[in-house]
Design a protein around this motif. Structure first.
Motif, PDB file in Angstrom:
ATOM      1  N   TYR A 173      26.668 -50.980 -18.591  1.00  0.00           N
ATOM      2  CA  TYR A 173      26.234 -51.136 -17.199  1.00  0.00           C
ATOM      3  C   TYR A 173      26.408 -52.591 -16.815  1.00  0.00           C
ATOM      4  O   TYR A 173      26.388 -53.481 -17.640  1.00  0.00           O
ATOM      5  CB  TYR A 173      24.780 -50.685 -17.002  1.00  0.00           C
ATOM      6  N   ARG A 174      26.652 -52.797 -15.537  1.00  0.00           N
ATOM      7  CA  ARG A 174      26.839 -54.153 -15.026  1.00  0.00           C
ATOM      8  C   ARG A 174      26.528 -54.182 -13.538  1.00  0.00           C
ATOM      9  O   ARG A 174      26.573 -53.161 -12.869  1.00  0.00           O
ATOM     10  CB  ARG A 174      28.258 -54.637 -15.285  1.00  0.00           C
ATOM     11  N   ASN A 175      26.201 -55.383 -13.066  1.00  0.00           N
ATOM     12  CA  ASN A 175      26.086 -55.573 -11.626  1.00  0.00           C
ATOM     13  C   ASN A 175      27.464 -55.326 -11.054  1.00  0.00           C
ATOM     14  O   ASN A 175      28.475 -55.613 -11.698  1.00  0.00           O
ATOM     15  CB  ASN A 175      25.651 -56.994 -11.294  1.00  0.00           C
ATOM     16  N   LYS A 176      27.527 -54.818  -9.852  1.00  0.00           N
ATOM     17  CA  LYS A 176      28.817 -54.507  -9.248  1.00  0.00           C
ATOM     18  C   LYS A 176      29.727 -55.741  -9.264  1.00  0.00           C
ATOM     19  O   LYS A 176      29.358 -56.793  -8.769  1.00  0.00           O
ATOM     20  CB  LYS A 176      28.616 -54.021  -7.813  1.00  0.00           C
ATOM     21  N   SER A 225      28.264 -58.001 -17.225  1.00  0.00           N
ATOM     22  CA  SER A 225      26.917 -58.330 -17.690  1.00  0.00           C
ATOM     23  C   SER A 225      26.890 -58.342 -19.217  1.00  0.00           C
ATOM     24  O   SER A 225      27.840 -57.971 -19.885  1.00  0.00           O
ATOM     25  CB  SER A 225      25.922 -57.292 -17.179  1.00  0.00           C
ATOM     26  N   SER A 238      27.101 -45.198 -10.016  1.00  0.00           N
ATOM     27  CA  SER A 238      25.991 -46.118  -9.792  1.00  0.00           C
ATOM     28  C   SER A 238      24.654 -45.469 -10.111  1.00  0.00           C
ATOM     29  O   SER A 238      24.421 -44.311  -9.777  1.00  0.00           O
ATOM     30  CB  SER A 238      25.967 -46.562  -8.323  1.00  0.00           C
ATOM     31  N   ARG A 267      23.221 -50.666 -10.618  1.00  0.00           N
ATOM     32  CA  ARG A 267      24.172 -51.026 -11.671  1.00  0.00           C
ATOM     33  C   ARG A 267      25.322 -50.026 -11.670  1.00  0.00           C
ATOM     34  O   ARG A 267      25.130 -48.839 -11.410  1.00  0.00           O
ATOM     35  CB  ARG A 267      23.518 -51.001 -13.057  1.00  0.00           C
ATOM     36  N   LYS A 284      18.635 -49.306 -12.319  1.00  0.00           N
ATOM     37  CA  LYS A 284      18.165 -49.554 -13.680  1.00  0.00           C
ATOM     38  C   LYS A 284      17.013 -50.532 -13.631  1.00  0.00           C
ATOM     39  O   LYS A 284      17.052 -51.512 -12.896  1.00  0.00           O
ATOM     40  CB  LYS A 284      19.286 -50.130 -14.543  1.00  0.00           C
TER      41      LYS A 284
END
Length: 163
Positions: free
Chosen positions: A64-67, A71, A39, A53, A42
């Motif tokens: 990267y992505r939201n948990k 994304s 994590s 992220r 960002k």
């Protein structure tokens, strides 16, 4: 004895060749090889919000992505060969990080909005080699930021002294 047969020798040579090829491909950063995941905070691209992220550096890309969510970045990963990690010595000159320092200083009731080296120890900035917006990340500690910078470089990112 079947162990000395030509078929056994061929199988032995094939397995040795496969092992050597596997070792060589993992050294080269094979697309499926995860270099680092975890994590980071960002900074948003369209606004100035910072959000947590989940980041994965895999082969020559970073996503990267939201948990728990897929994304846009996960569909369009950052190609690390096209970015450079901004050196820590250059981070105090990064205008894009000043708003984050101002937020922190306000929270800590500091009078100054200037950035010192200690203010930026937890940041990692990926600067595109040919224009575009930089990717701004904040780690939980200076040591974690160093690990992320090393992972981005291991994935193919260069290094620059300009912000």
């Amino acid at each position: 004895d079947g162990a000395d047969s030509p078929a056994a020798e061929d199988a032995s040579e094939d397995s040795a060749a496969a092992a050597a090829a596997s070792a060589a491909s993992s050294e080269a950063g094979e697309p499926g090889e995860v270099i680092k995941e975890g994590s980071l905070n960002k900074k948003g691209e369209t606004n100035s919000n910072w959000g947590k992220r989940e980041v994965v550096v895999q082969g020559g890309t970073a996503t990267y992505r939201n948990k728990g969510k897929l994304s846009k970045s996960a569909r369009n990963p950052i190609k690390l060969a096209l970015v450079a990690v901004v050196a820590k010595s250059a981070l105090p000159r990064c205008a894009a990080l000043r708003s984050r320092a101002a937020q922190r200083n306000k929270k800590l009731k500091k009078a100054s909005n200037s950035m010192s080296a200690s203010d930026v120890e937890r940041f990692v900035v990926l600067k595109p080699l040919e224009g575009g917006s930089s990717f701004l990340f904040e780690a939980s500690s200076a040591a974690d930021a160093d690990e992320w910078a090393a992972a981005f470089k291991a994935g193919g990112a260069g290094e620059t002294d300009s912000c």
